[in-house]
Design an enzyme around this catalytic site. Structure first.
Site, PDB file in Angstrom:
ATOM      1  N   HIS A  17      39.159  63.474 -30.155  1.00 20.24           N
ATOM      2  CA  HIS A  17      38.195  64.813 -30.252  1.00 20.24           C
ATOM      3  C   HIS A  17      38.869  65.432 -31.791  1.00 20.24           C
ATOM      4  CE1 HIS A  17      38.434  65.567 -25.598  1.00 20.24           C
ATOM      5  NE2 HIS A  17      37.402  65.160 -26.064  1.00 20.24           N
ATOM      6  N   LYS A  41      33.713  70.259 -12.688  1.00 19.84           N
ATOM      7  CA  LYS A  41      34.543  69.276 -12.979  1.00 19.84           C
ATOM      8  C   LYS A  41      36.109  69.540 -12.607  1.00 19.84           C
ATOM      9  CE  LYS A  41      32.878  66.668 -16.880  1.00 19.84           C
ATOM     10  NZ  LYS A  41      32.997  66.255 -18.063  1.00 19.84           N
ATOM     11  N   ARG A  95      32.589  56.492 -27.698  1.00 22.70           N
ATOM     12  CA  ARG A  95      33.843  55.643 -27.633  1.00 22.70           C
ATOM     13  C   ARG A  95      33.362  54.136 -27.540  1.00 22.70           C
ATOM     14  NH1 ARG A  95      36.472  59.647 -23.580  1.00 22.70           N
ATOM     15  NH2 ARG A  95      34.672  58.776 -22.428  1.00 22.70           N
ATOM     16  N   SER A 133      39.957  62.324 -21.984  1.00 21.90           N
ATOM     17  CA  SER A 133      41.056  63.189 -21.405  1.00 21.90           C
ATOM     18  C   SER A 133      41.579  62.794 -19.821  1.00 21.90           C
ATOM     19  CB  SER A 133      40.390  64.760 -21.493  1.00 21.90           C
ATOM     20  OG  SER A 133      40.146  65.137 -22.833  1.00 21.90           O
TER      21      SER A 133
END
Length: 164
Positions: A17, A41, A95, A133
């Protein structure tokens, strides 16, 4: 003034990030880090904790780049958040190819909702492409070393949260 919005849950903020934030800072005068309040989440860190970590890490970046960087919690549609903060561009980090399919759909939907907001994709540097993460939290939960994936501040916060 060119304003960019970099949205995410940042639970927690990673070196990937921070890499995207640093590079996005070169494209805008002000970068808003949109911290999603995604209750579905079930984040490890509270909104306040995520914002505090982002602010701590981005203060250094803001000084280095000369770009104003601010954290902005949001729970509405991304495109509405972009309007709320006056962003002309949404910054998204990629990514892998798997990210692209989802992001491609998001761009199409956002363009249909407001064609004046552009999306810019930045590829994570190769050394950060595997960082997610979710994986960082799993490694930390199982007692692994996350120092290659997060800053010392975030590593300490993970340790406090997971090890009491």
């Amino acid at each position: 003034m060119r304003i960019g919005l970099y949205p995410g849950t940042f639970d927690p903020i990673t070196l990937g990030h921070i890499d995207i934030i640093r590079r996005a800072s070169a494209l805008v005068d002000k970068l808003v880090i949109g911290v999603a309040i995604n209750r579905d989440k079930g984040p490890l860190f509270s909104l306040e904790e995520r914002v505090a970590m982002i602010e701590a890490e981005c203060a250094k970046l803001s000084e280095q780049t000369g770009t104003e960087i601010v954290a902005h919690p949001f729970e509405n549609l991304l495109i509405d958040c972009a309007r709320d903060v006056g962003a002309q561009i949404i910054v998204r980090g990629l990514r892998a190819v798997a990210d692209f399919e989802y992001e491609f759909q998001m761009v199409g939907m956002n363009r249909a909702l407001d064609s004046s907001v552009e999306t810019v994709f930045l590829m994570a540097e190769a050394r950060h492409q595997a960082i997610a993460s979710k994986l960082v939290k799993e490694i930390a939960r199982l007692g692994g070393d996350v120092s290659n994936f997060v800053t010392p501040l975030v590593e300490e916060e993970l340790s406090k949260r997971l090890n009491g």
